[in-house]
Design an enzyme around this catalytic site. Structure first.
Site, PDB file in Angstrom:
ATOM      1  CB  SER A 174      -1.087   0.039   1.325  1.00  0.00           C
ATOM      2  OG  SER A 174      -1.642   1.154   1.304  1.00  0.00           O
ATOM      3  CG  LEU A 189      -1.260   3.784  -6.534  1.00  0.00           C
ATOM      4  CD1 LEU A 189      -1.427   4.720  -8.111  1.00  0.00           C
ATOM      5  CD2 LEU A 189       0.222   3.804  -6.317  1.00  0.00           C
ATOM      6  CG  ASP A 247      -7.717   2.159   0.577  1.00  0.00           C
ATOM      7  OD1 ASP A 247      -8.882   2.859   0.732  1.00  0.00           O
ATOM      8  OD2 ASP A 247      -7.281   1.609   1.474  1.00  0.00           O
ATOM      9  CG  ASN A 269      -8.357   4.913   3.762  1.00  0.00           C
ATOM     10  OD1 ASN A 269      -7.260   4.927   3.093  1.00  0.00           O
ATOM     11  ND2 ASN A 269      -8.601   3.906   4.533  1.00  0.00           N
ATOM     12  CD  GLU A 302      -9.014  -1.007   0.601  1.00  0.00           C
ATOM     13  OE1 GLU A 302      -8.169  -1.254  -0.400  1.00  0.00           O
ATOM     14  OE2 GLU A 302      -8.982  -0.960   1.750  1.00  0.00           O
ATOM     15  CE  LYS A 335      -7.595  -2.877   6.656  1.00  0.00           C
ATOM     16  NZ  LYS A 335      -7.773  -1.223   6.592  1.00  0.00           N
ATOM     17  N   GLY A 341      -4.445  -4.555   5.889  1.00  0.00           N
ATOM     18  CA  GLY A 341      -3.219  -4.201   6.715  1.00  0.00           C
ATOM     19  C   GLY A 341      -3.463  -3.064   7.553  1.00  0.00           C
TER      20      GLY A 341
HETATM   21  O1  SMG Z   1      -0.462  -2.398   6.490  1.00  0.00           O
HETATM   22  O2  SMG Z   1       0.509  -2.217   4.733  1.00  0.00           O
HETATM   23  C1  SMG Z   1      -0.290  -1.807   5.697  1.00  0.00           C
HETATM   24  C2  SMG Z   1      -1.616  -0.578   5.462  1.00  0.00           C
HETATM   25  C3  SMG Z   1      -2.276  -0.957   4.491  1.00  0.00           C
HETATM   26  O3  SMG Z   1      -3.257   0.710   3.389  1.00  0.00           O
HETATM   27  C4  SMG Z   1      -3.332   0.239   4.395  1.00  0.00           C
HETATM   28  N1  SMG Z   1      -4.226   0.174   5.513  1.00  0.00           N
HETATM   29  O4  SMG Z   1      -7.361   1.653   4.757  1.00  0.00           O
HETATM   30  O5  SMG Z   1      -6.496  -0.151   4.043  1.00  0.00           O
HETATM   31  C5  SMG Z   1      -6.404   0.712   4.633  1.00  0.00           C
HETATM   32  C6  SMG Z   1      -5.390   1.340   5.666  1.00  0.00           C
HETATM   33  C7  SMG Z   1      -5.567   1.476   6.923  1.00  0.00           C
HETATM   34  C8  SMG Z   1      -4.443   1.937   7.478  1.00  0.00           C
HETATM   35  S1  SMG Z   1      -3.755   3.508   7.098  1.00  0.00           S
HETATM   36  C9  SMG Z   1      -2.746   4.125   8.229  1.00  0.00           C
HETATM   37 MG    MG Z   2      -8.581   0.394   3.059  1.00  0.00          MG
END
Ligand code: SMG
Ligand code: MG
Length: 384
Positions: free
Chosen positions: A149, A176, A203, A205, A228, A277, A305
Protein backbone atom coordinates in the site's frame (compact mmCIF):
# COMPACT_ATOMS: atom_id res chain seq x y z
CA UNK A 1 -17.64 -25.48 6.47
CA UNK A 2 -15.72 -22.85 8.38
CA UNK A 3 -12.01 -23.23 9.12
CA UNK A 4 -12.80 -22.73 12.78
CA UNK A 5 -15.36 -25.52 13.00
CA UNK A 6 -12.95 -27.97 11.41
CA UNK A 7 -10.35 -27.63 14.12
CA UNK A 8 -11.56 -29.04 17.39
CA UNK A 9 -9.91 -31.65 19.58
CA UNK A 10 -6.65 -30.79 21.34
CA UNK A 11 -6.42 -27.34 19.80
CA UNK A 12 -9.74 -26.36 21.39
CA UNK A 13 -8.73 -27.05 25.00
CA UNK A 14 -9.42 -23.91 27.03
CA UNK A 15 -6.86 -21.80 28.86
CA UNK A 16 -7.20 -20.47 32.37
CA UNK A 17 -6.59 -16.73 32.25
CA UNK A 18 -4.72 -15.43 35.30
CA UNK A 19 -3.78 -11.91 34.23
CA UNK A 20 -3.77 -9.50 31.31
CA UNK A 21 -0.94 -7.07 30.65
CA UNK A 22 -1.13 -3.96 28.48
CA UNK A 23 2.06 -2.77 26.80
CA UNK A 24 2.35 0.50 24.85
CA UNK A 25 5.22 1.00 22.46
CA UNK A 26 6.11 3.37 19.62
CA UNK A 27 7.92 2.34 16.46
CA UNK A 28 9.07 4.86 13.84
CA UNK A 29 7.97 4.06 10.28
CA UNK A 30 10.74 3.89 7.68
CA UNK A 31 8.77 6.39 5.60
CA UNK A 32 5.80 8.60 6.36
CA UNK A 33 2.48 7.08 5.27
CA UNK A 34 -0.08 9.57 4.01
CA UNK A 35 -3.72 8.65 3.44
CA UNK A 36 -6.83 10.74 2.78
CA UNK A 37 -7.23 11.06 6.56
CA UNK A 38 -3.73 12.03 7.61
CA UNK A 39 -0.04 11.34 7.75
CA UNK A 40 1.57 8.70 9.99
CA UNK A 41 5.25 8.84 10.85
CA UNK A 42 5.26 6.32 13.68
CA UNK A 43 3.16 3.39 14.87
CA UNK A 44 1.78 3.78 18.39
CA UNK A 45 1.05 0.16 19.28
CA UNK A 46 -0.96 -1.44 22.06
CA UNK A 47 0.06 -5.02 22.80
CA UNK A 48 -1.90 -7.39 24.99
CA UNK A 49 -0.24 -10.26 26.83
CA UNK A 50 -2.39 -12.86 28.54
CA UNK A 51 -0.88 -14.96 31.28
CA UNK A 52 -2.61 -18.30 31.60
CA UNK A 53 -2.06 -21.49 33.57
CA UNK A 54 -1.13 -23.07 30.20
CA UNK A 55 1.36 -20.38 29.16
CA UNK A 56 1.36 -16.88 27.74
CA UNK A 57 -0.13 -15.41 24.57
CA UNK A 58 0.38 -12.10 22.77
CA UNK A 59 -2.05 -10.05 20.70
CA UNK A 60 -1.66 -6.75 18.81
CA UNK A 61 -4.36 -4.10 18.77
CA UNK A 62 -4.60 -2.45 15.34
CA UNK A 63 -6.25 0.77 16.51
CA UNK A 64 -4.41 3.88 15.30
CA UNK A 65 -3.20 6.64 17.62
CA UNK A 66 -6.18 8.80 16.64
CA UNK A 67 -9.79 7.91 15.67
CA UNK A 68 -9.28 8.76 11.99
CA UNK A 69 -9.52 5.41 10.21
CA UNK A 70 -12.41 4.28 12.42
CA UNK A 71 -13.85 5.37 15.76
CA UNK A 72 -11.33 3.35 17.74
CA UNK A 73 -7.96 4.70 18.87
CA UNK A 74 -5.15 3.33 21.00
CA UNK A 75 -5.88 5.20 24.23
CA UNK A 76 -9.57 4.29 23.98
CA UNK A 77 -8.76 0.64 23.27
CA UNK A 78 -6.49 0.50 26.33
CA UNK A 79 -9.24 2.07 28.46
CA UNK A 80 -11.98 -0.31 27.32
CA UNK A 81 -9.74 -3.33 27.85
CA UNK A 82 -8.75 -2.10 31.31
CA UNK A 83 -12.27 -1.17 32.45
CA UNK A 84 -14.52 -3.69 30.68
CA UNK A 85 -12.95 -6.38 28.52
CA UNK A 86 -10.13 -7.70 30.69
CA UNK A 87 -12.42 -7.85 33.77
CA UNK A 88 -14.94 -9.89 31.74
CA UNK A 89 -12.24 -12.22 30.46
CA UNK A 90 -10.73 -12.65 33.92
CA UNK A 91 -14.17 -13.35 35.40
CA UNK A 92 -14.76 -16.09 32.81
CA UNK A 93 -11.50 -17.70 34.04
CA UNK A 94 -11.44 -20.68 31.72
CA UNK A 95 -11.98 -19.81 28.11
CA UNK A 96 -11.42 -20.98 24.56
CA UNK A 97 -10.60 -18.43 21.84
CA UNK A 98 -13.88 -19.32 20.14
CA UNK A 99 -15.74 -18.20 23.28
CA UNK A 100 -13.96 -14.88 23.73
CA UNK A 101 -16.34 -12.85 21.56
CA UNK A 102 -19.35 -13.96 23.59
CA UNK A 103 -17.49 -13.47 26.89
CA UNK A 104 -16.80 -9.86 25.77
CA UNK A 105 -20.24 -9.43 24.20
CA UNK A 106 -21.60 -7.32 27.06
CA UNK A 107 -19.53 -4.45 25.66
CA UNK A 108 -20.82 -3.01 22.40
CA UNK A 109 -18.40 -2.27 19.58
CA UNK A 110 -14.68 -1.80 20.33
CA UNK A 111 -13.86 -4.55 17.88
CA UNK A 112 -10.15 -3.78 17.59
CA UNK A 113 -9.76 -4.00 21.37
CA UNK A 114 -11.71 -7.27 21.46
CA UNK A 115 -9.70 -8.68 18.55
CA UNK A 116 -6.43 -8.07 20.41
CA UNK A 117 -7.65 -10.01 23.45
CA UNK A 118 -9.03 -12.83 21.33
CA UNK A 119 -5.72 -13.08 19.44
CA UNK A 120 -3.79 -13.27 22.71
CA UNK A 121 -6.03 -16.05 24.03
CA UNK A 122 -5.77 -17.86 20.69
CA UNK A 123 -1.98 -17.57 20.83
CA UNK A 124 -1.88 -19.04 24.36
CA UNK A 125 -4.35 -21.79 23.46
CA UNK A 126 -2.67 -22.89 20.23
CA UNK A 127 0.82 -22.71 21.75
CA UNK A 128 -0.37 -24.96 24.56
CA UNK A 129 -1.83 -27.34 21.96
CA UNK A 130 1.34 -27.20 19.83
CA UNK A 131 -0.41 -26.04 16.67
CA UNK A 132 0.07 -22.95 14.52
CA UNK A 133 -2.45 -20.23 13.68
CA UNK A 134 -2.29 -21.48 10.09
CA UNK A 135 -3.32 -24.99 11.13
CA UNK A 136 -6.02 -23.69 13.45
CA UNK A 137 -7.43 -21.38 10.76
CA UNK A 138 -7.33 -24.00 8.00
CA UNK A 139 -4.52 -22.53 5.88
CA UNK A 140 -4.14 -24.19 2.50
CA UNK A 141 -0.82 -22.71 1.34
CA UNK A 142 2.63 -22.30 2.89
CA UNK A 143 3.14 -18.75 1.60
CA UNK A 144 0.97 -15.86 0.49
CA UNK A 145 1.10 -13.37 -2.39
CA UNK A 146 1.88 -9.88 -1.19
CA UNK A 147 0.94 -6.43 -2.29
CA UNK A 148 2.00 -3.07 -0.94
CA UNK A 149 0.00 0.00 0.00
CA UNK A 150 1.62 3.23 -1.20
CA UNK A 151 0.82 6.50 0.56
CA UNK A 152 -0.09 9.77 -1.13
CA UNK A 153 3.24 11.19 -2.29
CA UNK A 154 4.40 14.82 -2.40
CA UNK A 155 4.83 14.66 -6.20
CA UNK A 156 4.23 12.30 -9.11
CA UNK A 157 7.97 11.86 -9.43
CA UNK A 158 8.31 10.83 -5.78
CA UNK A 159 5.37 8.44 -6.21
CA UNK A 160 6.92 6.77 -9.25
CA UNK A 161 10.22 6.38 -7.39
CA UNK A 162 8.50 4.74 -4.47
CA UNK A 163 6.41 2.42 -6.64
CA UNK A 164 9.53 1.43 -8.63
CA UNK A 165 11.28 0.46 -5.40
CA UNK A 166 8.40 -1.84 -4.46
CA UNK A 167 8.20 -3.37 -7.92
CA UNK A 168 11.94 -4.01 -7.69
CA UNK A 169 11.41 -5.68 -4.31
CA UNK A 170 8.94 -8.06 -5.96
CA UNK A 171 5.54 -6.95 -4.70
CA UNK A 172 2.80 -8.58 -6.75
CA UNK A 173 0.26 -5.79 -6.50
CA UNK A 174 0.39 -2.05 -5.94
CA UNK A 175 -2.28 -0.13 -4.06
CA UNK A 176 -2.31 3.66 -4.28
CA UNK A 177 -3.91 5.82 -1.65
CA UNK A 178 -6.04 8.49 -3.30
CA UNK A 179 -8.10 11.52 -2.29
CA UNK A 180 -9.90 14.30 -4.17
CA UNK A 181 -7.31 16.23 -6.18
CA UNK A 182 -4.81 13.35 -5.93
CA UNK A 183 -6.45 10.63 -7.96
CA UNK A 184 -6.63 10.39 -11.75
CA UNK A 185 -3.26 11.97 -12.46
CA UNK A 186 -1.12 9.85 -10.12
CA UNK A 187 -3.03 6.70 -11.09
CA UNK A 188 -2.47 7.43 -14.80
CA UNK A 189 1.25 7.99 -14.21
CA UNK A 190 1.68 4.76 -12.24
CA UNK A 191 -0.35 2.74 -14.75
CA UNK A 192 1.72 4.00 -17.63
CA UNK A 193 4.95 3.20 -15.78
CA UNK A 194 3.80 -0.32 -14.79
CA UNK A 195 2.21 -1.29 -18.10
CA UNK A 196 -1.27 -2.74 -18.60
CA UNK A 197 -0.81 -6.13 -16.91
CA UNK A 198 0.39 -5.10 -13.46
CA UNK A 199 -2.12 -5.49 -10.63
CA UNK A 200 -3.06 -2.00 -9.51
CA UNK A 201 -5.80 -0.80 -7.15
CA UNK A 202 -6.73 2.35 -5.23
CA UNK A 203 -7.98 3.14 -1.72
CA UNK A 204 -9.83 6.36 -0.85
CA UNK A 205 -10.51 5.73 2.86
CA UNK A 206 -13.96 7.39 2.61
CA UNK A 207 -12.70 10.66 1.07
CA UNK A 208 -15.40 11.04 -1.60
CA UNK A 209 -19.16 11.63 -1.76
CA UNK A 210 -21.80 10.61 -4.29
CA UNK A 211 -21.25 13.99 -5.96
CA UNK A 212 -17.90 12.54 -7.12
CA UNK A 213 -19.35 9.54 -8.95
CA UNK A 214 -18.90 11.08 -12.39
CA UNK A 215 -15.32 11.97 -11.60
CA UNK A 216 -14.56 8.50 -10.19
CA UNK A 217 -15.77 6.99 -13.43
CA UNK A 218 -12.54 8.39 -14.87
CA UNK A 219 -10.73 5.57 -13.03
CA UNK A 220 -12.22 3.11 -15.50
CA UNK A 221 -9.51 4.11 -17.98
CA UNK A 222 -6.78 2.49 -15.89
CA UNK A 223 -7.78 -1.17 -15.67
CA UNK A 224 -7.82 -1.21 -11.89
CA UNK A 225 -8.40 -4.35 -9.85
CA UNK A 226 -10.71 -2.39 -7.56
CA UNK A 227 -11.50 0.86 -5.80
CA UNK A 228 -11.54 0.51 -2.02
CA UNK A 229 -13.98 2.36 0.24
CA UNK A 230 -14.65 5.65 -1.58
CA UNK A 231 -17.52 6.71 0.72
CA UNK A 232 -18.26 6.96 4.42
CA UNK A 233 -18.52 3.58 6.15
CA UNK A 234 -22.23 3.69 7.04
CA UNK A 235 -23.32 4.54 3.49
CA UNK A 236 -23.76 1.19 1.77
CA UNK A 237 -26.32 2.74 -0.63
CA UNK A 238 -23.74 5.19 -2.01
CA UNK A 239 -21.45 2.27 -2.83
CA UNK A 240 -24.33 0.52 -4.60
CA UNK A 241 -24.78 3.64 -6.74
CA UNK A 242 -21.09 3.80 -7.59
CA UNK A 243 -20.89 0.08 -8.38
CA UNK A 244 -23.72 0.57 -10.90
CA UNK A 245 -22.02 3.60 -12.43
CA UNK A 246 -18.47 2.31 -12.98
CA UNK A 247 -16.75 -0.76 -14.38
CA UNK A 248 -13.99 -0.78 -11.76
CA UNK A 249 -15.02 -3.25 -9.02
CA UNK A 250 -15.94 -1.64 -5.70
CA UNK A 251 -14.35 -3.17 -2.58
CA UNK A 252 -15.42 -2.28 0.95
CA UNK A 253 -12.99 -2.00 3.86
CA UNK A 254 -14.20 0.32 6.67
CA UNK A 255 -17.88 -0.60 6.09
CA UNK A 256 -17.36 -4.31 6.73
CA UNK A 257 -17.60 -4.66 10.50
CA UNK A 258 -18.86 -8.24 10.62
CA UNK A 259 -20.30 -11.18 8.71
CA UNK A 260 -23.90 -9.93 8.57
CA UNK A 261 -22.81 -6.58 7.14
CA UNK A 262 -20.56 -8.33 4.62
CA UNK A 263 -23.39 -10.58 3.41
CA UNK A 264 -25.78 -7.62 3.19
CA UNK A 265 -23.27 -5.51 1.22
CA UNK A 266 -22.61 -8.40 -1.16
CA UNK A 267 -26.30 -9.10 -1.68
CA UNK A 268 -26.96 -5.43 -2.38
CA UNK A 269 -24.07 -5.31 -4.87
CA UNK A 270 -22.27 -2.63 -2.87
CA UNK A 271 -19.06 -4.68 -2.91
CA UNK A 272 -17.88 -7.35 -5.32
CA UNK A 273 -14.56 -7.98 -3.51
CA UNK A 274 -14.00 -7.77 0.25
CA UNK A 275 -11.03 -6.49 2.24
CA UNK A 276 -10.81 -8.58 5.42
CA UNK A 277 -9.08 -7.14 8.48
CA UNK A 278 -9.37 -9.14 11.67
CA UNK A 279 -9.09 -6.09 13.93
CA UNK A 280 -11.87 -4.21 12.16
CA UNK A 281 -14.32 -7.12 12.54
CA UNK A 282 -13.58 -8.10 16.15
CA UNK A 283 -11.06 -10.88 15.65
CA UNK A 284 -9.58 -13.61 13.48
CA UNK A 285 -12.50 -15.96 14.10
CA UNK A 286 -15.03 -13.43 12.77
CA UNK A 287 -12.61 -12.74 9.89
CA UNK A 288 -12.74 -16.45 9.03
CA UNK A 289 -16.55 -16.39 9.12
CA UNK A 290 -16.51 -13.51 6.62
CA UNK A 291 -14.04 -15.41 4.48
CA UNK A 292 -16.34 -18.44 4.53
CA UNK A 293 -19.40 -16.36 3.64
CA UNK A 294 -17.53 -14.78 0.72
CA UNK A 295 -16.15 -18.09 -0.49
CA UNK A 296 -19.67 -19.56 -0.51
CA UNK A 297 -20.80 -16.64 -2.64
CA UNK A 298 -17.80 -16.65 -4.99
CA UNK A 299 -16.68 -13.25 -3.77
CA UNK A 300 -12.89 -12.83 -3.77
CA UNK A 301 -11.27 -11.56 -0.58
CA UNK A 302 -7.87 -10.21 0.34
CA UNK A 303 -6.17 -9.50 3.64
CA UNK A 304 -5.96 -5.84 4.63
CA UNK A 305 -3.27 -4.32 6.80
CA UNK A 306 -3.04 -1.80 9.63
CA UNK A 307 0.73 -1.23 9.68
CA UNK A 308 1.08 -4.19 12.03
CA UNK A 309 4.26 -5.26 13.73
CA UNK A 310 5.51 -8.78 13.09
CA UNK A 311 3.08 -10.03 15.74
CA UNK A 312 -0.08 -8.96 13.92
CA UNK A 313 1.55 -9.68 10.57
CA UNK A 314 2.15 -13.32 11.54
CA UNK A 315 -1.56 -13.78 12.18
CA UNK A 316 -2.53 -11.87 9.03
CA UNK A 317 -0.29 -14.03 6.88
CA UNK A 318 -1.86 -17.18 8.38
CA UNK A 319 -5.32 -15.77 7.64
CA UNK A 320 -4.31 -14.89 4.07
CA UNK A 321 -3.43 -18.56 3.53
CA UNK A 322 -7.12 -19.56 3.61
CA UNK A 323 -8.52 -20.67 0.24
CA UNK A 324 -10.72 -17.64 -0.50
CA UNK A 325 -7.83 -15.16 -0.28
CA UNK A 326 -7.21 -15.15 -4.01
CA UNK A 327 -5.89 -11.58 -4.33
CA UNK A 328 -2.56 -10.30 -2.91
CA UNK A 329 -2.98 -8.65 0.49
CA UNK A 330 -1.59 -5.59 2.24
CA UNK A 331 0.72 -8.06 3.94
CA UNK A 332 4.05 -6.43 3.16
CA UNK A 333 7.49 -7.34 4.46
CA UNK A 334 8.76 -5.97 7.78
CA UNK A 335 11.20 -3.61 6.04
CA UNK A 336 8.35 -1.80 4.25
CA UNK A 337 7.35 -0.45 7.66
CA UNK A 338 10.13 -0.71 10.23
CA UNK A 339 13.92 -0.67 10.44
CA UNK A 340 13.67 -3.33 13.13
CA UNK A 341 10.57 -5.45 13.74
CA UNK A 342 9.14 -6.55 17.06
CA UNK A 343 9.48 -10.22 16.09
CA UNK A 344 11.50 -12.17 13.57
CA UNK A 345 11.43 -10.17 10.33
CA UNK A 346 9.03 -11.06 7.55
CA UNK A 347 11.08 -11.13 4.36
CA UNK A 348 9.63 -11.01 0.86
CA UNK A 349 10.74 -13.93 -1.31
CA UNK A 350 9.49 -13.86 -4.88
CA UNK A 351 6.71 -11.47 -3.85
CA UNK A 352 5.50 -13.76 -1.07
CA UNK A 353 5.71 -14.12 2.69
CA UNK A 354 5.95 -17.51 4.38
CA UNK A 355 3.16 -18.53 6.74
CA UNK A 356 4.77 -19.15 10.16
CA UNK A 357 4.59 -22.82 11.08
CA UNK A 358 5.54 -22.82 14.77
CA UNK A 359 2.96 -23.04 17.57
CA UNK A 360 0.64 -20.07 18.09
CA UNK A 361 1.49 -17.06 15.95
CA UNK A 362 4.79 -18.82 15.24
CA UNK A 363 6.77 -15.68 16.05
CA UNK A 364 8.42 -14.55 19.26
CA UNK A 365 7.86 -11.08 20.66
CA UNK A 366 11.30 -9.59 21.39
CA UNK A 367 10.56 -8.49 24.93
CA UNK A 368 13.81 -6.50 25.15
CA UNK A 369 12.42 -4.33 22.34
CA UNK A 370 9.07 -4.01 24.09
CA UNK A 371 11.01 -2.60 27.05
CA UNK A 372 13.22 -0.39 24.89
CA UNK A 373 10.31 1.05 22.88
CA UNK A 374 7.85 1.38 25.76
CA UNK A 375 5.99 4.71 26.00
CA UNK A 376 3.83 3.99 29.08
CA UNK A 377 4.29 1.84 32.16
CA UNK A 378 3.06 -1.76 31.81
CA UNK A 379 -0.43 -2.24 33.20
CA UNK A 380 -1.08 -5.51 35.00
CA UNK A 381 -4.76 -6.44 35.23
CA UNK A 382 -5.76 -9.25 37.56
CA UNK A 383 -8.99 -10.74 38.87
CA UNK A 384 -10.90 -8.45 41.20
O1 SMG B 1 -0.48 -2.47 6.69
O2 SMG B 1 0.42 -2.10 4.76
C1 SMG B 1 -0.36 -1.82 5.64
C2 SMG B 1 -1.25 -0.62 5.45
C3 SMG B 1 -2.32 -0.93 4.48
O3 SMG B 1 -3.37 0.89 3.42
C4 SMG B 1 -3.34 0.17 4.39
N1 SMG B 1 -4.21 0.29 5.39
O4 SMG B 1 -7.45 1.56 4.63
O5 SMG B 1 -6.51 -0.23 4.02
C5 SMG B 1 -6.47 0.82 4.65
C6 SMG B 1 -5.26 1.27 5.42
C7 SMG B 1 -5.62 1.56 6.86
C8 SMG B 1 -4.49 2.02 7.69
S1 SMG B 1 -3.83 3.50 7.16
C9 SMG B 1 -2.79 4.06 8.36
MG1 MG C 1 -8.53 0.48 3.11
Amino acid sequence: MSGVAVHTGGSALPVEVEAVELHRIAMPLVRAFETSFGRQTARDVLLVRVLTAQGEGWGECVAMADPVYSSEYVEGAAAVIRDYLAPALLAARTVRAAEVSSVLGGTIGHRMAKAALEAAVLDAQTRAAGISFGEYFGAVRPEVDCGVSVGIAPSIEALLDEVSEYVEAGYRRIKLKIKPGRDLEPVAAVRSMLGPDALLQVDANTAYTVADIDHLRGLDDFGLLLIEQPFVEEDIAAHVMLAKAIDTPVCLDESITGTAVAIDAIERDATSIVNIKAGRVGGYLEAIRIHDACLERDVAVWCGGMLETGLGRAANVALAALPGFTLPGDTSASDRYFADDLTESFVLVDGRLAVPSGPGTGVTVRTELVSAWRTRPVELLTRA
